[in-house]
Design an enzyme around this catalytic site. Structure first.
Site, PDB file in Angstrom:
ATOM      1  N   HIS A   1       0.848  -1.191   0.000  1.00 43.70           N
ATOM      2  CA  HIS A   1       0.000   0.000   0.000  1.00 43.70           C
ATOM      3  C   HIS A   1       0.885   1.244   0.000  1.00 43.70           C
ATOM      4  O   HIS A   1       2.066   1.165   0.293  1.00 43.70           O
ATOM      5  CB  HIS A   1      -0.906   0.013   1.240  1.00 43.70           C
ATOM      6  CG  HIS A   1      -0.118   0.028   2.515  1.00 43.70           C
ATOM      7  ND1 HIS A   1       0.301  -1.138   3.145  1.00 43.70           N
ATOM      8  CD2 HIS A   1       0.369   1.047   3.258  1.00 43.70           C
ATOM      9  CE1 HIS A   1       0.993  -0.819   4.228  1.00 43.70           C
ATOM     10  NE2 HIS A   1       1.059   0.506   4.317  1.00 43.70           N
TER      11      HIS A   1
ATOM     12  N   HIS B   1       5.626   5.919  -0.671  1.00 44.95           N
ATOM     13  CA  HIS B   1       6.424   4.735  -0.997  1.00 44.95           C
ATOM     14  C   HIS B   1       5.596   3.488  -0.688  1.00 44.95           C
ATOM     15  O   HIS B   1       4.557   3.568  -0.043  1.00 44.95           O
ATOM     16  CB  HIS B   1       7.712   4.703  -0.168  1.00 44.95           C
ATOM     17  CG  HIS B   1       7.456   4.508   1.286  1.00 44.95           C
ATOM     18  ND1 HIS B   1       7.086   5.539   2.117  1.00 44.95           N
ATOM     19  CD2 HIS B   1       7.468   3.394   2.057  1.00 44.95           C
ATOM     20  CE1 HIS B   1       6.889   5.071   3.340  1.00 44.95           C
ATOM     21  NE2 HIS B   1       7.110   3.774   3.325  1.00 44.95           N
TER      22      HIS B   1
END
Length: 176
Positions: free
Chosen positions: A37, A120
């Site tokens: 995620h 990220h």
């Protein structure tokens, strides 16, 4: 107390493509594809009343239309059990959404981390991985680019720490 964070889920085909790169690095604890995620905000451990306040505050992300995003190149941090994974080009809509998730936490009384937002995806946690091996893995994957994908939702997730790594559960989903 429950550990909470807001995140954008990675579409299955993108997650599968990232998961195929999860090899060849001794000391890496690879994250499963379903756990990948883009974190928007980490809230930490909250009591149930504050968690409920946070969930309500997240319903007000403001007027954000869908976001188009894609992964590009790996990065790693050098301290402690470091995450390693592709960065995400900082798009203005993604940055705005992360900022609004942060403000939602503050409105709910959560003390937020002070570090700058850097989107990220954590592919692995590194413990005992040798720096030169990490560098070689990153060099071998530096041309990584995912196809763009549309982001039209984010979620509030719980994180339970286990010996095998964190386990995430989607608690609420927010569409925009």
């Amino acid at each position: 107390m429950i550990r909470l964070f807001a995140a954008v889920p990675i579409p299955f085909d993108i997650a599968e493509g990232l998961a195929r790169r999860q090899r060849g690095l001794p000391g890496a604890r690879w994250r499963p594809a379903e756990a990948l995620h883009i974190t928007l905000a980490f809230y930490g451990a909250l009591g149930e009343p504050r968690a409920d306040d946070l969930a309500a505050e997240l319903t007000r992300p403001g007027s954000i239309r869908s976001i188009h995003s894609r992964a590009s190149g790996p990065s790693a941090t050098a301290t402690g059990p470091a995450p390693c994974g592709p960065g995400w080009p900082l798009s203005e809509p993604l940055n705005i959404l992360a900022g609004r998730c942060r403000v939602a936490g503050q409105r709910a009384g959560v003390v937020m981390e002070s570090r700058d937002y850097r989107p990220h995806v954590t592919l692995a946690y590194l413990r005992g991985a040798e720096d030169d091996r990490v560098g070689a893995w990153m060099t071998g994957h530096n041309l990584l680019h995912s196809p763009p994908f549309r982001v039209d939702r984010f979620g509030l997730y719980t994180s339970v720490l286990t010996d095998a790594g964190s386990h995430y559960t989607l608690e609420r989903e927010y569409l925009f």
